[in-house]
Design a protein around this motif. Structure first.
Motif, short mmCIF file in Angstrom:
data_model
loop_
_atom_site.label_atom_id
_atom_site.label_comp_id
_atom_site.label_asym_id
_atom_site.label_seq_id
_atom_site.Cartn_x
_atom_site.Cartn_y
_atom_site.Cartn_z
N PRO A 153 2.01 -0.35 13.41
CA PRO A 153 3.17 -0.40 12.52
C PRO A 153 2.75 -0.55 11.06
CG PRO A 153 2.87 -2.51 13.61
CD PRO A 153 1.90 -1.56 14.25
N LEU A 154 3.53 0.04 10.16
CA LEU A 154 3.28 -0.12 8.74
C LEU A 154 3.67 -1.54 8.31
CD1 LEU A 154 4.58 3.26 7.28
CD2 LEU A 154 2.37 2.74 8.35
N PHE A 155 2.94 -2.05 7.34
CA PHE A 155 3.25 -3.39 6.82
C PHE A 155 3.92 -3.22 5.46
CE2 PHE A 155 2.44 -7.54 4.90
CZ PHE A 155 2.73 -8.39 5.95
N PRO A 156 5.01 -3.93 5.19
CA PRO A 156 5.71 -3.75 3.90
C PRO A 156 4.77 -3.97 2.72
CG PRO A 156 7.00 -5.09 5.41
CD PRO A 156 5.67 -4.92 6.05
N GLU A 157 4.67 -2.96 1.85
CA GLU A 157 3.68 -3.02 0.78
C GLU A 157 4.02 -4.09 -0.25
OE1 GLU A 157 2.96 0.91 -0.75
OE2 GLU A 157 2.42 1.69 1.23
N ASP A 158 5.31 -4.33 -0.49
CA ASP A 158 5.67 -5.39 -1.44
C ASP A 158 5.32 -6.76 -0.87
OD1 ASP A 158 7.59 -5.22 0.56
OD2 ASP A 158 9.28 -5.61 -0.78
N LEU A 159 5.47 -6.96 0.44
CA LEU A 159 5.09 -8.22 1.07
C LEU A 159 3.58 -8.38 1.06
CD1 LEU A 159 5.74 -10.82 2.57
CD2 LEU A 159 5.88 -9.50 4.70
N PHE A 160 2.85 -7.29 1.27
CA PHE A 160 1.38 -7.30 1.21
C PHE A 160 0.92 -7.87 -0.13
CE2 PHE A 160 -2.74 -5.59 0.20
CZ PHE A 160 -3.42 -5.47 1.39
N VAL A 161 1.44 -7.31 -1.22
CA VAL A 161 1.03 -7.74 -2.56
C VAL A 161 1.47 -9.17 -2.83
CG1 VAL A 161 1.26 -7.30 -5.03
CG2 VAL A 161 0.97 -5.39 -3.45
N GLU A 162 2.72 -9.50 -2.48
CA GLU A 162 3.23 -10.85 -2.73
C GLU A 162 2.45 -11.88 -1.93
OE1 GLU A 162 5.31 -13.87 -4.41
OE2 GLU A 162 5.31 -11.75 -4.99
N ALA A 163 2.12 -11.56 -0.68
CA ALA A 163 1.34 -12.49 0.14
C ALA A 163 -0.03 -12.72 -0.47
CB ALA A 163 1.20 -11.92 1.56
N LEU A 164 -0.66 -11.64 -0.96
CA LEU A 164 -1.98 -11.79 -1.58
C LEU A 164 -1.90 -12.64 -2.84
CD1 LEU A 164 -4.79 -10.61 -0.82
CD2 LEU A 164 -2.89 -9.70 0.50
N LYS A 165 -0.85 -12.46 -3.63
CA LYS A 165 -0.70 -13.23 -4.86
C LYS A 165 -0.55 -14.73 -4.54
CE LYS A 165 2.10 -11.46 -7.99
NZ LYS A 165 3.28 -10.78 -8.56
N GLN A 166 0.34 -15.05 -3.60
CA GLN A 166 0.57 -16.45 -3.29
C GLN A 166 -0.63 -17.08 -2.60
OE1 GLN A 166 4.37 -17.56 -1.67
NE2 GLN A 166 5.40 -15.81 -2.57
N PHE A 167 -1.25 -16.33 -1.70
CA PHE A 167 -2.43 -16.82 -0.99
C PHE A 167 -3.57 -17.09 -1.97
CE2 PHE A 167 -6.50 -15.79 1.09
CZ PHE A 167 -6.52 -16.75 2.10
#
Length: 355
Positions: A109-123
């Motif tokens: 499954p594709l992973f939401p690209e906006d969530l990918f970036v936001e998760a990386l920023k917060q992490f």
């Protein structure tokens, strides 16, 4: 533990960080891991329960489909610190796109690209203290996805996990490297999975790489699967050659990974006034340029290594050696590193602050 919610990501922090136990000034990538991990589950056809939590072992059923059928992909990226101490990411949106390209190829499954970036920023913001400060060092980020459904059977899995973990890393190569042109084993073929960042690609490369190291080389120069003539990649990197003042790199023919560093180097070289051509390159062409004196330098590019300068290619009984005077790759490496820590202007808009 402290738990908060932000941007639909639940964050549970460790009680006490382990960063004081690690010497970040002298560390090898992949030997130590930061305090937290980002986790998201794919269940019932959607991604859910996005969270950052303390790094821990993951319960895995012995029948998890990734273990049997190889539905596993990953990305690699690095976080650095800006002049004011803000954590910085390098082109994370490109990693998000490539992750989904790999997922599509591997039936995942594709992973939401906006969530990918936001998760990386917060992490990354949460793991700020794990980012080394010495030149060429960074916090290596490893997003990955795998099939965790317990099922024995040849079909696409229905449940997956997406995880991000991190490992502080010093400079990867501190010296020039030697390559062995492999004529028996291949990395990828057109129509295969070579252009995806699939875990199995790297598993298949381990044994040939060990053979190359036993011969006194550092990495394998991968050639095409049909004629062992066309150059593809080097180790886990893309490759560039400078011949008669111009740069060439293999085009993305369907078996070569589209490197984030590769595309950045192309843009940077062109911005510096160099001609860069993406096209098929043969080992015979490199030998000819070596013999007529027009072969000037070669280097590999990748997230983990940055820029790895090449001093020699072994091809059967021939040793192709590169001059060492004023390689452009030094400028490229220094410029990329300077952009990543805001020592020079990011005129390309590559840097994303992780706040």
């Amino acid at each position: 533990m402290e738990t908060v919610m932000t941007q639909s990501i639940k964050i549970t922090k460790v009680t006490q960080s382990r960063v004081s136990e690690v010497n970040l000034e002298n560390i090898t990538m992949g030997t130590h891991f930061s305090d937290h991990m980002f986790v998201c589950d794919y269940v019932n056809g959607e991604w859910q329960n996005a969270r950052i939590e303390p790094l821990a072992l993951i319960p895995t059923h012995p029948a998890a489909m990734a273990l049997h059928y190889g539905q596993a992909i990953f990305e690699g990226m690095k976080a650095t610190l800006g002049k004011d101490g803000t954590p910085l990411l390098f082109r994370p949106e490109e990693n998000a796109k490539r992750m989904n390209f790999s997922a599509n190829r591997m039936g995942m499954p594709l992973f939401p690209e906006d969530l990918f970036v936001e998760a990386l920023k917060q992490f990354t913001a949460l793991e700020k203290e794990w980012i080394p400060t010495q030149q060429g060092s960074a916090l290596y980020l490893r997003p990955f996805m795998y099939a965790d459904e317990a099922f024995i059977g040849m079909r696409a899995a229905t449940t997956f996990k997406f995880i991000v973990m991190a490992s502080p890393a010093g400079p990867f190569f501190s010296r020039k490297i030697k390559l062995y042109a492999e004529k028996k084993y291949v990395r990828a073929v057109n129509g295969g999975t070579g252009e995806a960042k699939a875990a199995g690609n790297y598993a298949a490369a381990i044994r040939p790489t060990e053979y190359a190291k036993a011969k006194g080389y550092d990495q394998v120069l991968w050639l095409d699967a049909q004629d062992f003539e066309y150059i593809q990649e080097v180790g886990t990197m893309n490759i560039f050659f400078k011949i008669a003042g111009k740069f060439i790199t293999p085009d993305l023919s369907g078996s070569i990974l589209s490197g984030i560093t590769r595309m950045s180097v192309i843009d940077l070289l062109r911005d510096k006034g160099f001609e860069v051509t993406e096209r098929p390159i043969t080992i015979s062409e490199i030998i000819e340029a070596h013999e007529n004196g027009t072969l000037e330098e070669a280097f590999g590019t990748g997230t983990a290594v940055g820029i790895a300068m090449i001093e020699e290619i072994g091809n059967n009984d021939l040793s192709i050696k590169f001059p060492i005077e004023n390689p452009v790759s030094v400028m490229v490496n220094d410029t990329l590193n300077a952009i990543k820590v805001q020592d020079i202007e990011d005129k390309f808009g590559w840097i994303v602050e992780a706040k």
